[in-house]
Design an enzyme around this catalytic site. Structure first.
Site, mmCIF file in Angstrom:
data_model
loop_
_atom_site.group_PDB
_atom_site.id
_atom_site.type_symbol
_atom_site.label_atom_id
_atom_site.label_comp_id
_atom_site.label_asym_id
_atom_site.label_seq_id
_atom_site.Cartn_x
_atom_site.Cartn_y
_atom_site.Cartn_z
ATOM 1 C CE1 TYR A 136 -7.288 10.433 0.287
ATOM 2 C CE2 TYR A 136 -8.338 9.157 -1.450
ATOM 3 C CZ TYR A 136 -7.948 9.291 -0.128
ATOM 4 O OH TYR A 136 -8.220 8.290 0.763
ATOM 5 C CG ASP A 188 -1.938 1.118 1.186
ATOM 6 O OD1 ASP A 188 -1.644 2.164 0.563
ATOM 7 O OD2 ASP A 188 -3.013 0.969 1.802
ATOM 8 N NE ARG A 205 -1.461 12.343 9.446
ATOM 9 C CZ ARG A 205 -2.152 11.620 8.561
ATOM 10 N NH1 ARG A 205 -1.777 10.385 8.296
ATOM 11 N NH2 ARG A 205 -3.216 12.103 7.968
HETATM 12 C C1 LIG Z 1 -5.289 7.117 2.888
HETATM 13 C C2 LIG Z 1 -5.091 5.647 2.936
HETATM 14 C C3 LIG Z 1 -6.030 4.785 2.374
HETATM 15 C C4 LIG Z 1 -7.289 5.360 1.800
HETATM 16 O O1 LIG Z 1 -8.151 4.442 1.256
HETATM 17 P P1 LIG Z 1 -9.471 4.973 0.515
HETATM 18 O O2 LIG Z 1 -10.036 3.788 -0.094
HETATM 19 O O3 LIG Z 1 -9.022 6.031 -0.456
HETATM 20 O O4 LIG Z 1 -10.348 5.614 1.532
HETATM 21 C C5 LIG Z 1 -5.754 3.438 2.378
HETATM 22 N N1 LIG Z 1 -4.629 2.950 2.930
HETATM 23 C C6 LIG Z 1 -3.714 3.775 3.495
HETATM 24 C C7 LIG Z 1 -2.461 3.198 4.077
HETATM 25 C C8 LIG Z 1 -3.920 5.136 3.525
HETATM 26 O O5 LIG Z 1 -3.036 5.949 4.092
#
Ligand SMILES: *Cc1c(COP(=O)(O)O)cnc(C)c1O
Length: 404
Positions: free
Chosen positions: A218, A193, A363
């Protein structure tokens, strides 16, 4: 560091001209671009064009005039920031949905391996989605263990290792090469991720031998609230995995209207339904604003901005939970404070927008594309003032809003 020192750094900053690409209120110090990047002027223009001209005038013809190819065209623009090749990346879905697709695909790939290994304290959606994905595959389960036990948790039952490269709280960064190699030694692929990594730290998925990845449009990429997300599958996996959300847009011939599903070759099979054209238009324009960014200078400036805030934190006696070594962290800094929520809100009232991650972290995101050294220096001074004067004790700062 003094204000003049910071100004001197800004005077020779090769990234200084890029700030003009963004709509940013002049009196605001925005340290939350790791959560929602600001509006690129080009994205506003692209969305206006996608609505008024493309949707308004071209109507259905838009699909053959660029909409249909947008997910793979934007994937190609994402590839250099990931250290991937263009045919390995697609834009679409959300990070959460893409995690689900890839986790189920990995679980189904080898029925002898049933366990998703991950980290306790991972970003919540990663663990929630892992549980949901395991629930869809007979015999599958999630094994989440503390960070220091992840390597030992890998074994012959591991279907996939799911890790967030840069931790959303501490900004701690996994050694992608070492963890990928450890998973491979156990016979399992890794799903990275990259939500807090893309546009924040150098990435080389190819060199790391990475298998699968997702990431966020985003945050550092500035693609707009809820922007389409990233989905990466290494070339060698592409014909071996199938999308469990097998919709018509991932079909080899969507307009053949066949009853039976046949996956498209390459990354198009990861599409499910009709792509969100307006969201893709904003993301594409945001990525175009990255095309000529000197990345080495960007990483160097990020490290310099970190040092300015870390020094302010040291002067205040704040506990910094983020590693000091730039190779071991992302591009935000987190301080522990028992009243971090009130502190965060008092800072916002003073014109410095960061955020709060419970129970006790303040943060602050460092985005070298549009922050000046002077702004970050000023943020450090304001932090010291807020800590000393304790305006955060005001009860209006202790109420918890829905989004922190
Ligand atoms: C911001 C973030 C997400 C966001 O997931 P969405 O499906 O866009 O809400 C997922 N994983 C991590 C580690 C993040 O920091």
């Amino acid at each position: 560091m003094t204000r003049d020192d910071a100004r001197a750094l800004d005077a020779v900053d090769p990234l200084a001209p890029f700030r003009a690409r963004f709509a940013l209120p002049a009196d605001l110090i925005y340290l939350d671009g790791n959560s929602l990047g600001p509006l690129p002027h080009a994205a506003r223009a692209a969305v206006a064009d996608a609505t008024a001209r493309q949707w308004g005038d071209r109507l259905i013809r838009g699909w053959n005039e660029g909409w249909m190819d947008a997910p793979t065209r934007i994937g190609a623009k994402l590839a250099p920031l990931l250290g991937a090749t263009a045919p390995e990346v697609i834009a679409g879905g959300s990070t959460s949905a893409n995690l689900f697709r890839l986790l189920v695909a990995a679980l189904r790939h080898d029925p002898a391996r049933r366990v998703i290994v991950s980290e306790t304290g991972n970003f919540p959606t990663d663990l929630h989605i892992a549980a949901g994905a395991a629930g869809c595959v007979p015999g599958a389960s999630v094994r989440a263990v503390p960070r220091d036990r992840v390597m030992a948790a890998l074994g012959p039952d591991t279907a996939v290792l799911l890790l967030t490269h840069v931790h959303y709280r501490t900004a701690e960064r996994w050694d992608m090469v070492a963890l990928t190699a450890a998973a491979h030694a156990a016979g399992a692929p890794v799903l990275w991720d990259l939500s807090h990594s893309t546009g924040a730290v150098p990435l080389d998925l190819t060199a790391a031998g990475a298998d699968l990845a997702v990431g966020c449009g985003y945050k550092y990429l500035n693609g707009g609230p809820g922007a389409p997300a990233i989905l990466y599958v290494a070339a060698r996996w592409q014909e071996r995995l199938s999308n469990p959300l097998s919709g018509w847009m991932g079909h080899a011939e969507p307009f053949g209207f066949a009853d039976d599903y046949a996956p498209a070759p390459g990354m198009r099979r990861w599409l499910t339904g009709t792509p969100s054209v307006l969201g893709l238009a904003a993301l594409e324009a945001a990525l175009d604003a990255w095309a000529d960014v000197p990345l080495a200078a960007l990483w160097a400036k990020g490290a310099a901005l970190f040092d300015i805030l870390a020094a302010a934190g040291d002067r205040a006696g704040l506990e910094c939970v983020t590693p000091r070594d730039p190779a071991r962290r992302g591009s935000h800094i987190s301080f522990r404070h028992p009243h971090a929520l009130a502190l965060s809100q008092a800072l916002i009232a003073a014109g410095v927008i960061g955020d709060f991650r419970g129970p006790d972290l303040l943060r602050l995101g460092l985005t070298p594309l549009y922050l000046t050294h002077e702004q970050v220096w000023r943020a450090g001074e304001i932090l010291l003032e807020v800590l000393a004067g304790e305006p955060w004790r005001d009860p209006r700062f202790t109420a918890r809003p829905a989004v922190t």
